[in-house]
Design a protein around this motif. Structure first.
Motif, PDB file in Angstrom:
ATOM      1  N   UNK A   1      42.012  34.519  40.126  1.00  0.00           N
ATOM      2  CA  UNK A   1      41.428  35.499  39.221  1.00  0.00           C
ATOM      3  C   UNK A   1      40.945  36.764  40.043  1.00  0.00           C
ATOM      4  N   UNK A   2      40.841  36.592  41.161  1.00  0.00           N
ATOM      5  CA  UNK A   2      40.400  38.104  42.108  1.00  0.00           C
ATOM      6  C   UNK A   2      41.649  38.989  42.079  1.00  0.00           C
ATOM      7  N   UNK A   3      42.909  38.175  42.191  1.00  0.00           N
ATOM      8  CA  UNK A   3      44.253  38.966  42.345  1.00  0.00           C
ATOM      9  C   UNK A   3      44.234  39.801  40.947  1.00  0.00           C
ATOM     10  N   UNK A   4      44.171  39.145  40.074  1.00  0.00           N
ATOM     11  CA  UNK A   4      44.475  39.500  38.459  1.00  0.00           C
ATOM     12  C   UNK A   4      43.331  40.593  38.340  1.00  0.00           C
ATOM     13  N   UNK A   5      41.964  40.254  38.485  1.00  0.00           N
ATOM     14  CA  UNK A   5      41.014  41.343  38.315  1.00  0.00           C
ATOM     15  C   UNK A   5      41.435  42.513  39.057  1.00  0.00           C
ATOM     16  N   UNK A   6      41.860  42.470  40.336  1.00  0.00           N
ATOM     17  CA  UNK A   6      41.947  43.471  41.252  1.00  0.00           C
ATOM     18  C   UNK A   6      43.065  44.444  40.676  1.00  0.00           C
TER      19      UNK A   6
END
Length: 447
Positions: free
Chosen positions: A427-432
């Motif tokens: 999720x962090x990768x997607x949000x970033x």
């Protein structure tokens, strides 16, 4: 080796049998029955509990209708590493914990198993086609090919950006490929997922490129429009006790990496093993030590069961494999015999008004092999001087995962904004990626 640590405690055939999947996949008939148990809730609590927000009722309905391909597409829209997450997510404390079936049956829908079925069926049928648009001219660097980096790269590619992923290891995948128990992630599932995530023309994967050695952060910032850092936690936390450097004392994560490379029958394991820690890695190494043929395995944690990082289900898995779990024990020292570990001495602890205290009692456990599994730390050396760190000694980021360094974002375990879970990293990768996309668009509008 000194002490009773040796390889080939069990035959190769026995080890292969022991390291089969801890949770075998559902059979086709079971998949149908399980999918039809779902109520397909509107505003589903299971979806709210998923860090990536997967439309769980939607993908399960697709499975019930005989369309695992549609189910896989829905999973991957929310979670690019859905195949691995189906195997390693602690669903018992996330989506399945909030399943409304608990109310009636006290048995949730097996969401993780259904997600695994959808992803495995799609990967078996064909490699999922990538539909990334032509690149728009922006060049993004992603450092680390773990769940955060791969998720970020894949999302950026589908937003029209050209991405180069730099991975220090020769094999990408992060902890999914190197640091998670072998019986959880079997076969080539990680490689198939990596191939899918990097399989279009907008993503280039460069392995064997180490930040701080082969390339610097400042160089990446000069040569790219933006940088995402997803390097995880590379250093194992030290116990800080006497005897830590003795032969037979090992870092659990590094041992698991050797185990994942195999062959299993050549891996040396002690007859009596002590594991120090209370998280998922501690459980993984304890169970695998038993599977490798250790006769006695003790897992020791300084607090009570309710504060262990490992879920109750994982703790029970360890007990089912014959692991002795001890709570309220703090390691004092590792005793030696001819330069090798021979025993671990512990202080008994208790929770008091001022925190954890020693009771004055001690316990000594014989040990040929001792595994340290008390957590990992960020290695800041590759980042260079001036890396912005928070109170947890991890990279500082804002709500959009941007660091104080202009044009640099970070996510996954190397930031301290969430739990150290594969699904959180994804999720962090997607949000970033979405934040980077918006930032680039804003810069163009200002130009």
């Amino acid at each position: 080796m000194t002490g009773d640590i040796r390889a080939r405690r069990l035959s190769a055939a026995t080890l292969e049998q022991r390291f089969a999947a801890v949770h075998p996949p559902l059979r086709e008939a079971e998949v149908k029955i399980e999918a039809e148990r779902c109520y397909y809730c509107y505003d589903a609590p299971c979806t709210a509990a998923c860090p990536t927000g997967i439309d769980i009722p939607g993908f399960i309905r697709a499975i019930a209708g005989g369309r695992p391909d549609v189910a896989a597409a829905r999973i991957l829209r929310a979670n690019p590493v859905g195949a691995v997450c189906a195997r390693v997510c602690p669903v018992e404390t996330l989506c399945e914990a909030d399943c409304v079936r608990h109310t009636e049956e006290d048995r949730p829908v097996q969401i993780g198993q259904l997600q695994r079925h959808a992803m495995d069926a799609e990967f078996a049928r064909r490699r999922i086609a990538n539909d990334a648009p032509p690149p728009d001219g922006h060049r993004i660097a992603v450092v680390g090919a773990g769940p955060a980096g791969l998720s970020c790269a894949h999302t950026l590619a589908h937003l029209g950006h050209r991405v180069t992923v730099y991975e220090a290891r020769d094999i990408p995948g992060g902890l999914s490929a190197h640091g998670i128990a072998a019986y959880k992630v079997l076969g080539d599932v990680v490689q198939r997922e990596v191939d899918y995530l990097t399989g279009n023309g907008n993503v280039e994967l460069r392995t064997g490129v180490m930040l701080g050695r082969h390339i610097t952060l400042n160089q990446l910032r000069r040569e790219h429009d933006a940088v995402f850092i997803g390097i995880g936690l590379q250093n194992v936390a030290e116990l800080g006790i006497e005897g830590e450097a003795l032969t037979g004392v090992e870092d659990a994560v590094r041992y698991i990496e050797r185990l994942r490379k195999g062959p299993l029958e050549e891996l040396e394991v002690g007859r009596r093993v002590v594991v120090i820690g209370g998280g998922m890695t501690a459980i993984d190494i304890a169970v695998q030590s038993r599977l490798l043929g250790a006769e006695e395995v003790h897992l020791c944690y300084r607090r009570g069961p309710e504060t262990m990082g490992a879920s109750p289900l994982e703790q029970q898995l360890a007990r089912d494999h014959g692991v002795f779990i001890h709570h309220w024990l703090r390691p004092l020292r590792i005793d030696a015999d001819n330069g090798a570990a021979a025993a671990v001495s512990f202080a008994r602890t208790a929770a008091g008004p001022n925190g954890l205290t020693d009771t004055g009692e001690t316990l000594t456990l014989p040990a040929d092999q001792v595994f340290k599994a008390i957590g990992q730390r960020l290695d800041t050396a590759p980042l260079g001087d001036g890396a912005p760190l928070d109170a947890k000694a991890r990279l500082t980021v804002d709500a959009g995962l941007q660091t104080p360094l202009p044009g640099v974002w970070a996510g996954g375990d190397c930031v301290g904004t969430g739990d150290d879970l594969t699904v959180v990293a994804a999720e962090d990768g997607k949000r970033a990626a979405r934040a980077i996309h918006a930032w680039l668009a804003a810069r163009e509008d200002e130009a």
